[in-house]
Design a protein around this motif. Structure first.
Motif, PDB file in Angstrom:
ATOM      1  N   HIS A   1      -3.373  -4.262  -0.902  1.00 54.33           N
ATOM      2  CA  HIS A   1      -4.180  -3.327  -0.121  1.00 54.33           C
ATOM      3  C   HIS A   1      -4.957  -4.001   1.002  1.00 54.33           C
ATOM      4  O   HIS A   1      -5.597  -3.339   1.803  1.00 54.33           O
TER       5      HIS A   1
ATOM      6  N   ALA B   1       0.796  -1.228   0.000  1.00 54.90           N
ATOM      7  CA  ALA B   1       0.000   0.000   0.000  1.00 54.90           C
ATOM      8  C   ALA B   1       0.827   1.275   0.000  1.00 54.90           C
ATOM      9  O   ALA B   1       0.356   2.307  -0.458  1.00 54.90           O
TER      10      ALA B   1
ATOM     11  N   GLN C   1      -5.303   3.114  -3.664  1.00 56.49           N
ATOM     12  CA  GLN C   1      -5.410   2.594  -2.310  1.00 56.49           C
ATOM     13  C   GLN C   1      -6.859   2.372  -1.903  1.00 56.49           C
ATOM     14  O   GLN C   1      -7.751   3.132  -2.274  1.00 56.49           O
TER      15      GLN C   1
ATOM     16  N   THR D   1       2.183  -2.510   7.109  1.00 57.50           N
ATOM     17  CA  THR D   1       1.381  -1.378   6.667  1.00 57.50           C
ATOM     18  C   THR D   1      -0.084  -1.655   6.986  1.00 57.50           C
ATOM     19  O   THR D   1      -0.643  -2.643   6.521  1.00 57.50           O
TER      20      THR D   1
ATOM     21  N   TRP E   1      -7.760   2.436   1.309  1.00 57.37           N
ATOM     22  CA  TRP E   1      -7.964   3.313   2.458  1.00 57.37           C
ATOM     23  C   TRP E   1      -7.058   4.535   2.319  1.00 57.37           C
ATOM     24  O   TRP E   1      -5.942   4.416   1.814  1.00 57.37           O
TER      25      TRP E   1
ATOM     26  N   TYR F   1      -3.212   4.606   5.234  1.00 59.92           N
ATOM     27  CA  TYR F   1      -2.236   3.559   5.537  1.00 59.92           C
ATOM     28  C   TYR F   1      -1.029   4.160   6.251  1.00 59.92           C
ATOM     29  O   TYR F   1      -0.582   5.261   5.922  1.00 59.92           O
TER      30      TYR F   1
ATOM     31  N   SER G   1      -4.120   0.203   7.916  1.00 59.66           N
ATOM     32  CA  SER G   1      -5.015   1.357   7.884  1.00 59.66           C
ATOM     33  C   SER G   1      -5.755   1.462   9.219  1.00 59.66           C
ATOM     34  O   SER G   1      -6.572   0.587   9.538  1.00 59.66           O
TER      35      SER G   1
END
Length: 167
Positions: free
Chosen positions: A151, A18, A27, A43, A29, A32, A45
């Motif tokens: 992602h 991401a 992405q 990574t 979100w 991240y 979110s």
């Protein structure tokens, strides 16, 4: 009635690509961030964690760790803010008799714990290539979602998850 969620980490909670420049415009979100710590460089979110926690709490979901992280999964889940992460069991993922270990573990867990009316869901990026597991899950009425590793879980996945537990 119990709702279960079998949850992987890498490629699911940990969006492994991401923060790469070539995917930032795509992405799932907007927030991240890199989680660092004694053994972590993942990574995640925070918005995704918040929305996942809402589902876990509003649908009274029993989280079950199903990841190669095994014993380390609860601590990582706690670090990134997943509610009751430390209380969630983790399942072994060793391959058994030529079958994918995660499938073997899910079947064994549900054989022991599942009761009529229970609902289960399974997030694992490897479900995309583990067709036997995905087919088995579908036949059992288990929502099986394979997020793309770059992602991880998306808003659409969480919408599906909430709907699955609501039905």
């Amino acid at each position: 009635m119990t709702n279960y969620l079998f949850l992987d980490i890498d490629g699911v909670l940990n969006a492994v690509g991401a923060l790469l420049d070539d995917v930032r415009n795509h992405q799932a979100w907007p927030d991240y961030e890199l989680v660092t710590g004694e053994r972590w460089g993942e990574t995640v979110s925070p918005q995704m964690i918040t929305e996942l926690n809402h589902i876990l709490n509003s649908h009274e979901v029993q989280l079950v760790w199903l990841t190669t992280w095994e014993r380390a999964a609860p601590a990582f889940g706690h670090k990134i803010g997943i509610d009751r992460a430390l209380d969630a069991p983790w399942l072994s993922v060793e391959d058994a008799h030529g079958e994918w270990g995660k499938l073997v573990s899910v079947r064994a867990f549900l054989t022991q714990h599942h009761k009529r009316g229970d609902k289960a869901a399974w997030f694992d990026d490897d479900l995309a290539s583990e067709h036997d597991a995905a087919l088995w899950a579908a036949r059992q009425g288990i929502l099986a979602i394979p997020p793309a590793a770059r992602h991880g879980i998306t808003p659409a996945h969480l919408h599906q998850l909430s709907g699955h537990y609501t039905r």
